[in-house]
Design an enzyme around this catalytic site. Structure first.
Site, PDB file in Angstrom:
ATOM      1  N   HIS A 184      -5.222 -59.963  -0.927  1.00 37.83           N
ATOM      2  CA  HIS A 184      -5.877 -60.065   0.380  1.00 37.83           C
ATOM      3  C   HIS A 184      -6.762 -58.844   0.579  1.00 37.83           C
ATOM      4  O   HIS A 184      -6.444 -57.752   0.089  1.00 37.83           O
ATOM      5  CB  HIS A 184      -4.844 -60.083   1.517  1.00 37.83           C
ATOM      6  CG  HIS A 184      -4.289 -61.430   1.843  1.00 37.83           C
ATOM      7  ND1 HIS A 184      -3.049 -61.599   2.412  1.00 37.83           N
ATOM      8  CD2 HIS A 184      -4.799 -62.675   1.710  1.00 37.83           C
ATOM      9  CE1 HIS A 184      -2.817 -62.888   2.616  1.00 37.83           C
ATOM     10  NE2 HIS A 184      -3.869 -63.563   2.192  1.00 37.83           N
ATOM     11  N   CYS A 278      -0.413 -55.934   7.622  1.00 33.38           N
ATOM     12  CA  CYS A 278       0.071 -57.312   7.522  1.00 33.38           C
ATOM     13  C   CYS A 278       0.908 -57.712   8.737  1.00 33.38           C
ATOM     14  O   CYS A 278       0.907 -58.869   9.147  1.00 33.38           O
ATOM     15  CB  CYS A 278       0.900 -57.491   6.256  1.00 33.38           C
ATOM     16  SG  CYS A 278      -0.054 -57.551   4.735  1.00 33.38           S
TER      17      CYS A 278
END
Length: 286
Positions: A184, A278
């Site tokens: 990511h 996150c």
């Protein structure tokens, strides 16, 4: 022989700029059902044990730090059977009060997208978009001032970048990730202010590195060691930068730039490939 020696001029290093924190509104999800029962990234090893109680305590410390710094933290209720729902950043992208929903690539996480979008709908958000293409929220879409940086390569469909640009009406810069350990964008790059970032060059394609050098010529560059402890999975309010405590090199660089780094231990959540950012979805209003 000259009667006097030539003057020697020295240039003092420029002082670090005065950093100002901006109060943020954040969404988080308690890891009540956290576990590693499947593997969808190189960090996940279901054969290794996890400690849900420890994950909760570490998460609570992160939440409490946000509150101590004056930020507003809202919580979405975790859903049994969705152990990765703790990673709220993946649940959507919110800019100017508009909510671009997440559509996950892997079956194990697909139910998270509707759950997060429903949370926003029940709180009165009207500008909502259920995406046509796979995107994993702020995991791959990061806001820098009035520009979006959008990652692709492992999770997010590059066609979602154009979809996000049309929805938000903001320019989107596409960046390609090439190292599966940094699957990511928010594992390889962190936004520090409206025009500053830090990133790990080796995580990006050659063309993307060139783009980043052009956009952010004075960016902080992470070492392989700091990247490997998820030091770039960080959150900045413009002054304070919360990041994994083990990222010592990045903490030193941040301090030299006038930021106040705050080390956080989220070692249990790292077993699922996540850390500070996150766990944190920013709710940007107009």
């Amino acid at each position: 022989m000259p009667l006097t020696e030539p003057a020697v001029t020295t240039t003092a290093p420029a002082p670090a700029p005065l950093r100002v924190a901006t109060r943020r509104r954040l969404l988080m999800c308690r890891p009540r059902h956290y576990d590693v029962t499947y593997s969808i990234n190189p960090w996940m090893h279901p054969e290794k044990s996890t400690d849900t109680a420890l994950a909760v305590r570490q998460w609570e410390r992160l939440r409490d730090l946000y509150l101590e710094l004056g930020h507003v933290v809202e919580e979405i209720d975790p859903i049994d059977g969705l152990p990765d729902m703790v990673f709220a950043a993946n649940g959507a992208t919110v800019v100017d009060g508009k909510v671009y929903g997440a559509r996950f690539r892997h079956l194990q996480r697909t139910a998270e997208g509707p759950a997060y979008l429903d949370w926003f709908a029940r709180r009165g958000h009207t500008e909502l978009l259920w995406p046509e293409y796979v995107n994993e929220g702020e995991g791959d879409i990061l806001t820098v001032g009035r520009r979006l940086l959008a990652g692709t390569g492992f999770r997010t469909d590059p066609r979602s970048h154009a979809e996000a640009q049309e929805f938000f009406g903001l320019p989107v810069t596409s960046l390609t990730l090439v190292d599966p350990n940094y699957y990511h964008l928010d594992t390889a790059l962190a936004v520090l202010s409206d025009d500053e970032v830090m990133y790990y060059p080796a995580a990006f394609s050659e063309g993307s590195r060139s783009v980043l050098r052009t956009l952010f010529p004075h960016a902080i560059l992470a070492t392989a060691e700091d990247a490997a402890v998820f030091g770039l999975n960080a959150f900045s309010d413009g002054r304070h930068v919360l990041l994994p405590d083990a990222a010592t090199g990045l903490k030193a660089q941040l301090s030299a730039r006038g930021f106040e780094p705050i080390g956080v231990d989220l070692s249990e959540l790292l077993k699922a490939g996540g850390s500070v950012k996150c766990c944190t979805l920013e709710l940007r209003e107009r």
